[in-house]
Design a protein around this motif. Sequence first.
Motif, PDB file in Angstrom:
ATOM      1  N   GLU A  41      35.716   6.680  17.075  1.00 17.33           N
ATOM      2  CA  GLU A  41      36.234   7.394  15.912  1.00 17.33           C
ATOM      3  C   GLU A  41      36.365   6.472  14.706  1.00 17.33           C
ATOM      4  OE1 GLU A  41      40.028   9.020  17.094  1.00 17.33           O
ATOM      5  OE2 GLU A  41      41.103   7.246  16.441  1.00 17.33           O
ATOM      6  N   SER A  42      36.459   7.079  13.544  1.00 19.72           N
ATOM      7  CA  SER A  42      36.620   6.353  12.288  1.00 19.72           C
ATOM      8  C   SER A  42      38.085   5.946  12.097  1.00 19.72           C
ATOM      9  CB  SER A  42      36.189   7.262  11.131  1.00 19.72           C
ATOM     10  OG  SER A  42      36.625   6.740   9.905  1.00 19.72           O
ATOM     11  N   VAL A  43      38.284   4.843  11.381  1.00 15.49           N
ATOM     12  CA  VAL A  43      39.656   4.438  11.036  1.00 15.49           C
ATOM     13  C   VAL A  43      39.964   4.750   9.576  1.00 15.49           C
ATOM     14  CG1 VAL A  43      39.860   2.649  12.791  1.00 15.49           C
ATOM     15  CG2 VAL A  43      38.941   2.045  10.539  1.00 15.49           C
ATOM     16  N   ASP A  44      39.164   5.617   8.967  1.00 14.60           N
ATOM     17  CA  ASP A  44      39.376   5.943   7.555  1.00 14.60           C
ATOM     18  C   ASP A  44      40.760   6.537   7.309  1.00 14.60           C
ATOM     19  OD1 ASP A  44      36.884   4.955   6.983  1.00 14.60           O
ATOM     20  OD2 ASP A  44      35.920   6.916   6.751  1.00 14.60           O
ATOM     21  N   TYR A  45      41.352   7.176   8.318  1.00 18.83           N
ATOM     22  CA  TYR A  45      42.698   7.749   8.155  1.00 18.83           C
ATOM     23  C   TYR A  45      43.732   6.665   7.861  1.00 18.83           C
ATOM     24  CZ  TYR A  45      43.763   6.255  12.948  1.00 18.83           C
ATOM     25  OH  TYR A  45      43.974   5.520  14.090  1.00 18.83           O
ATOM     26  N   LEU A  46      43.423   5.406   8.221  1.00 19.89           N
ATOM     27  CA  LEU A  46      44.360   4.303   7.971  1.00 19.89           C
ATOM     28  C   LEU A  46      44.269   3.762   6.553  1.00 19.89           C
ATOM     29  CD1 LEU A  46      44.077   2.411  11.378  1.00 19.89           C
ATOM     30  CD2 LEU A  46      45.957   3.860  10.591  1.00 19.89           C
ATOM     31  N   ASP A  47      43.378   4.352   5.733  1.00 19.21           N
ATOM     32  CA  ASP A  47      43.377   4.023   4.299  1.00 19.21           C
ATOM     33  C   ASP A  47      44.675   4.478   3.657  1.00 19.21           C
ATOM     34  OD1 ASP A  47      40.843   2.946   4.455  1.00 19.21           O
ATOM     35  OD2 ASP A  47      39.824   4.755   3.750  1.00 19.21           O
ATOM     36  N   ASP A  48      45.269   5.508   4.228  1.00 18.70           N
ATOM     37  CA  ASP A  48      46.561   6.013   3.756  1.00 18.70           C
ATOM     38  C   ASP A  48      47.647   5.026   4.194  1.00 18.70           C
ATOM     39  OD1 ASP A  48      49.164   7.345   3.972  1.00 18.70           O
ATOM     40  OD2 ASP A  48      48.084   9.174   3.457  1.00 18.70           O
TER      41      ASP A  48
END
Length: 198
Positions: free
Chosen positions: A7-14
């Motif tokens: 999965e992507s960790v793009d949610y942790l940009d928040d």
Amino acid sequence: MLIYKVESVDYLDDREQFLFYYEKCSPFRKNKIDRLVSLKDKKLSLGVDVLLKRLLIENGIYSQNEIPPVKISERGKPLFDKTENLFFSLSHSENMVMCAISDSLIGCDIEKITFSREECLSISKQFFNEHEYNCINTLKDEASQIAFYKIWTLKEAYAKCYDLSLSSILIKDITTEDNIMKTEIENNFVYSIVNKED
């Protein structure tokens, strides 16, 4: 048993999401994240931890409060402390993380396809065995790149599975071993799993 997910960790940009999951980390993981310099590396380190816990909980292996602590082998392989029949492997590349869990030895690796065909040939000529190099060399363009990354990720996964240095197995033909091997290609990423057969 074999469970895995990418999965992507793009949610942790928040920032709030990052801090929420960071606060739930073990002291071991927090220390590792804190030692990293770049935000990208911090997100990847946190992301593999979040994914491991999520897979353990979603598959009914542990509840949030039961997850055993992680220790590190002499070579740097993470493993559960005082748990003899549950193994995991973690990997990351670019913005993607991967976790694989099994009741036998396991290793996984994910890589984004970034090398050109020429770079793949040069690396494989230097580090792979002659048969592997020839297989890559006979293919054209994208097919040769995919073949290179399949071999590379399988070798990385094999090294992680058996807690070996990558250099010790680079020229070895690992396909003759008694293991379950799986490779997938998805959105310009190649990932592989090596799971010891019981």
